[in-house]
Design a protein around this motif. Structure first.
Motif, PDB file in Angstrom:
ATOM      1  N   TYR A  84       2.714  -6.164   8.114  1.00 28.42           N
ATOM      2  CA  TYR A  84       1.718  -5.324   7.622  1.00 28.42           C
ATOM      3  C   TYR A  84       0.515  -5.623   8.294  1.00 28.42           C
ATOM      4  N   ASN A  85       0.397  -6.862   8.541  1.00 31.60           N
ATOM      5  CA  ASN A  85      -1.001  -7.428   9.377  1.00 31.60           C
ATOM      6  C   ASN A  85      -0.945  -6.555  10.825  1.00 31.60           C
ATOM      7  N   ASP A  86       0.250  -6.709  11.443  1.00 35.43           N
ATOM      8  CA  ASP A  86       0.319  -6.013  12.547  1.00 35.43           C
ATOM      9  C   ASP A  86       0.090  -4.447  12.965  1.00 35.43           C
ATOM     10  N   ILE A  87       0.661  -3.983  11.664  1.00 34.33           N
ATOM     11  CA  ILE A  87       0.256  -2.241  11.383  1.00 34.33           C
ATOM     12  C   ILE A  87      -1.025  -2.205  11.470  1.00 34.33           C
ATOM     13  N   VAL A  88      -1.795  -2.893  10.666  1.00 35.40           N
ATOM     14  CA  VAL A  88      -3.282  -2.740  10.497  1.00 35.40           C
ATOM     15  C   VAL A  88      -4.018  -3.088  11.605  1.00 35.40           C
ATOM     16  N   ASP A  89      -3.551  -4.172  12.411  1.00 35.30           N
ATOM     17  CA  ASP A  89      -4.328  -4.589  13.581  1.00 35.30           C
ATOM     18  C   ASP A  89      -3.866  -4.321  14.755  1.00 35.30           C
ATOM     19  N   GLY A 148      -2.913  -7.262   0.697  1.00 37.64           N
ATOM     20  CA  GLY A 148      -3.270  -6.029   1.101  1.00 37.64           C
ATOM     21  C   GLY A 148      -4.579  -6.173   1.808  1.00 37.64           C
ATOM     22  N   ALA A 149      -5.454  -6.938   1.130  1.00 35.63           N
ATOM     23  CA  ALA A 149      -6.749  -6.863   1.656  1.00 35.63           C
ATOM     24  C   ALA A 149      -7.196  -7.973   2.966  1.00 35.63           C
TER      25      ALA A 149
END
Length: 316
Positions: A84-89, A148-149
């Motif tokens: 998830y972190n890699d998707i956002v970043d 999530g945040a």
């Protein structure tokens, strides 16, 4: 053989994914950070510490099945969180040398595929969570707000490492609740200790990216602190140590807690003393040593179940 360029900068050259995993699986295993297992330990150990604290207060050994459930659950959720972190970043990661070759920014895995990976890991984690008491289930679901945040914190505050501390150490509360069906001051103090512990070790980790983070326009505690980072990390670690002592004191743990707790404190203080903000490779090694530090604290809490003469007197 794996080409050196295929190995991510913060993974050990001898990591098992690059050495032994089938080539088709490597991007997926790297998406879940299985080539860098330190994060699994750092997410799992607060849960083990919470279980150990609960068991010591109750006067028995930690439940092996519950420890295993936390290990598997932490592995799955760490994998989901990293993806998830890699998707956002993905756009920021493409600008940072250490992260540019991760599976999403390098094009090995699509965003849609990564979302499917996240969903699968979360579904398996939920199956484990549903075997636990209701309060633990609630805590597990509540942790998703923190997860999530987190990827957005580096865009809005100099202290995303503090938010990671709130997130990674949630297991201390969940593990205690899973073992007892309740909460109380001892696990809350242990959780607070873990927050400062993570603030320290993730500040060390962020030293690797000082120049790239500045160029990419993202924030970190290491950037904010600059040359004062070693002194600040020492302060964070002192707070972590004192709060761990407070958790044991309030929980009524026995004297065998203290020698291992002292070793935990020495380990942390040596990290702070060795930190050099100009040495990214050295910072990574210091960060990775926190798996041992967290394990020492878990063992200290377990040893605290023995109360020695106090136990004997209360049985008379």
């Amino acid at each position: 053989m794996t080409a050196p360029s295929d190995i991510l900068p913060d993974a050990a050259p001898t990591n098992w994914v690059d050495r032994h995993a089938p080539a088709a699986l490597r991007p997926w295993l790297k998406l879940g950070r299985f080539d860098r297992p330190a994060g699994i330990w750092l997410l799992m150990l607060p849960g083990w510490q919470g279980i150990a604290l609960a068991a010591a207060i109750k006067g028995h050994w930690p439940d092996p099945l519950l420890l295993a459930e936390v290990l598997v659950g932490a592995t799955l959720m760490r994998s989901a969180g990293c993806a998830y972190n890699d998707i956002v970043d993905r756009e920021v990661d493409a600008k940072v040398a250490r992260t540019a070759m991760r599976p999403i920014p390098s094009g090995q895995i699509s965003v849609k595929q990564a979302w499917a990976f996240v969903a699968g890991c979360c579904a398996l984690s939920l199956a484990i969570l549903l075997t636990m008491p209701l309060i633990a289930i609630g805590l597990g679901v509540g942790s998703l707000a923190l997860v999530g945040a987190y990827p957005f914190m580096k865009r809005i505050t100099w202290w995303p490492q503090a938010w990671l501390g709130l997130t990674f150490n949630w297991g201390a509360l969940l593990g205690y609740a899973a073992a007892t069906g309740t909460l109380g001051w001892p696990p809350v103090l242990l959780y607070a200790s873990g927050v400062f512990w993570t603030l320290g070790y993730d500040t060390i980790y962020a030293v690797q990216d000082l120049e790239d983070d500045a160029l990419a326009g993202v924030k970190s505690s290491a950037l904010r602190l600059g040359a004062a980072a070693p002194q600040a990390v020492l302060g964070f670690y002192v707070a972590a140590f004192v709060l761990a002592l407070a958790a044991a004191w309030v929980g009524g743990l026995g004297p065998l807690f203290l020698p291992l707790a002292a070793l935990f404190g020495v380990h942390l203080s040596r990290q702070a003393a060795a930190l050099d903000v100009t040495d990214g490779a050295g910072a990574l090694k210091l960060f990775q040593s926190n798996s041992l530090a967290g394990l020492i604290l878990a063992l200290a809490l377990t040893a605290g179940l023995w109360k020695g003469p106090v136990d004997a007197l209360t049985r008379l």
